[in-house]
Design a protein around this motif. Sequence first.
Motif, PDB file in Angstrom:
ATOM      1  N   SER A  35       0.829  -1.199   0.000  1.00 51.91           N
ATOM      2  CA  SER A  35       0.000   0.000   0.000  1.00 51.91           C
ATOM      3  C   SER A  35       0.867   1.253   0.000  1.00 51.91           C
ATOM      4  CB  SER A  35      -0.897   0.009   1.236  1.00 51.91           C
ATOM      5  OG  SER A  35      -1.489   1.278   1.435  1.00 51.91           O
TER       6      SER A  35
ATOM      7  N   PHE B   6       0.320   3.607   1.782  1.00 54.06           N
ATOM      8  CA  PHE B   6       0.393   4.041   3.170  1.00 54.06           C
ATOM      9  C   PHE B   6       1.280   3.138   4.023  1.00 54.06           C
ATOM     10  CE2 PHE B   6      -3.883   5.132   1.461  1.00 54.06           C
ATOM     11  CZ  PHE B   6      -3.557   6.432   1.131  1.00 54.06           C
TER      12      PHE B   6
ATOM     13  N   LYS C  57       5.011   6.140   5.709  1.00 56.31           N
ATOM     14  CA  LYS C  57       4.520   5.927   7.075  1.00 56.31           C
ATOM     15  C   LYS C  57       4.899   7.107   7.956  1.00 56.31           C
ATOM     16  CE  LYS C  57       6.444   1.793   7.555  1.00 56.31           C
ATOM     17  NZ  LYS C  57       6.646   1.260   6.210  1.00 56.31           N
TER      18      LYS C  57
ATOM     19  N   GLU D  46       2.959   6.122  14.743  1.00 60.08           N
ATOM     20  CA  GLU D  46       2.248   7.320  14.300  1.00 60.08           C
ATOM     21  C   GLU D  46       1.714   8.160  15.454  1.00 60.08           C
ATOM     22  OE1 GLU D  46      -1.209   8.663  11.086  1.00 60.08           O
ATOM     23  OE2 GLU D  46      -0.123   6.784  10.869  1.00 60.08           O
TER      24      GLU D  46
ATOM     25  N   THR E  18      -6.305  -1.763   0.152  1.00 58.33           N
ATOM     26  CA  THR E  18      -6.672  -1.220   1.469  1.00 58.33           C
ATOM     27  C   THR E  18      -8.156  -1.288   1.786  1.00 58.33           C
ATOM     28  OG1 THR E  18      -6.942   1.024   0.574  1.00 58.33           O
ATOM     29  CG2 THR E  18      -4.735   0.396   1.343  1.00 58.33           C
TER      30      THR E  18
ATOM     31  N   ARG F 132      -6.285  10.515   2.775  1.00 59.59           N
ATOM     32  CA  ARG F 132      -5.083  10.040   3.475  1.00 59.59           C
ATOM     33  C   ARG F 132      -3.814  10.566   2.800  1.00 59.59           C
ATOM     34  NH1 ARG F 132      -2.686   9.518   8.052  1.00 59.59           N
ATOM     35  NH2 ARG F 132      -1.178   7.816   8.156  1.00 59.59           N
TER      36      ARG F 132
ATOM     37  N   LEU G 116      -0.851  12.763   4.529  1.00 58.10           N
ATOM     38  CA  LEU G 116       0.580  12.472   4.447  1.00 58.10           C
ATOM     39  C   LEU G 116       1.361  13.700   4.004  1.00 58.10           C
ATOM     40  CD1 LEU G 116       0.692   8.920   2.798  1.00 58.10           C
ATOM     41  CD2 LEU G 116       1.388   9.513   5.120  1.00 58.10           C
TER      42      LEU G 116
END
Length: 460
Positions: free
Chosen positions: A9, A11, A15, A84, A205, A215, A219
């Motif tokens: 992914s 994501f 990260k 995170e 996802t 998302r 980021l």
Amino acid sequence: MPASPIITSVFDLFKVGPGPSSSHTIGPMKAAFDFRERVARLPADVQQPADGIHVHLYGSLSATGKGHGTDRAVVAGLLGWQPETTDPVALLALLRDPAVTYPVPVGSQTLFVGPQHIHFERKRYASPYANTMVLRLTTGEQVCYEEEYYSIGGGFIIRKGEPETNPDTVAVPYPYASMTELKAQLAQHSLTLDTLMMTNEMAITGRTRAEVNTRIDQLLEFMHKAVRRGLRQTGVLPGTIKLSRKAPILFKQAKGMSHTSDSFLLFLNAYCLAASEENAAGGIVVTAPTSGASGVIPGLTYLAKQHFHYDRATLRAGLLAAAAVGFLVKHNASISGAEMGCMGEIGTASAMGAAFLTRCAQPTGNINAIEAAAEIGIEHHLGMTCDPIGGYVQIPCIERNAMGAIKAYNAFLLATSGAASFQKISLDAVIKVMKATGRDMSTKYKETSEAGLALSATEC
């Protein structure tokens, strides 16, 4: 159809987490958290006799783990912290007092972990990966339970006995494992790169298009927050090198020279240094594709937003193009400094940055130009060593982020000069060369601080 398609992914490649190293900080934190979760599920007859938790670090996790804060990251993971949501100030405070130990629940009892439970092993360990960590639940000298993990770069981890990826778990609509296969999918289905990447991402996802876009925007905001923080912060970075931050000084110079031809480069350098200095300070950054290279893409995207005034949709499309390149390197070589040297980190980031710029500059994205830009970016980082002074992600790492971004911009210019079709070396070919170069490179030059620039300066 490729035998082993890429199912990573966007994501997972990008990260959010604390610096200074994705392989030494984020990866070990995730591994320790996973160990904590598995220990909690053990039968009571395994948990009850336990009186200790020990962590053994090998490879560059051992060689440069102190400078990278690996011990703090391990403790954080055992405490249940996730990258995170970690408070970087709290993370830096861990293990500051060697007499303090930290509680880890194991069944009905509580065990305590301190510096004496984390072992930086200098001996070689038989492992398929350079960065290995073994976590053990013990009773005296006896091991009750253990897990072995590999930190393979970019915050990715593998637990021993599990495959890195399982292609059977996800069926992507447009499978590919190389640039050749990616281009074939685009031609066969008359797709743009944006559409292919978005469609596969939604399948991997389970997110909707709107959720993926949201998302990606988040980021980019995390990246740009790191740049903005770094442009404001002054003083000396943590560690014994006592390296002063440069980004605010460069930024001030750039603003004072805004009408000169050199200001463009000064601004880009300032943005990349700002994010990279935040990483070195243990701040929250985005792996792009690693923490050690977390200044290149943030610097370029900040430049693209603030100076080129690209809209959100264009920035998202550019980041998807960058992800495609990052996937190909990770799948077919490695993004780990311990495996590839710095060409795996800054080299990949530069190639991703070149792809980002090339896609942003074109209405739909010319895949041949994107490929050429990425190939040029990697080609001119081949053989770059990873030799951090003192094991800190500072010298030469911070300036290398700025240099990687400059090379990315030049690769973009070369690839969009109208001569992309003249490019003789394919991206697939240069990634194969990259893998072979990393395999042949001495371990002294792969994040161990045993040679190169790491030995050129005496800390004071």
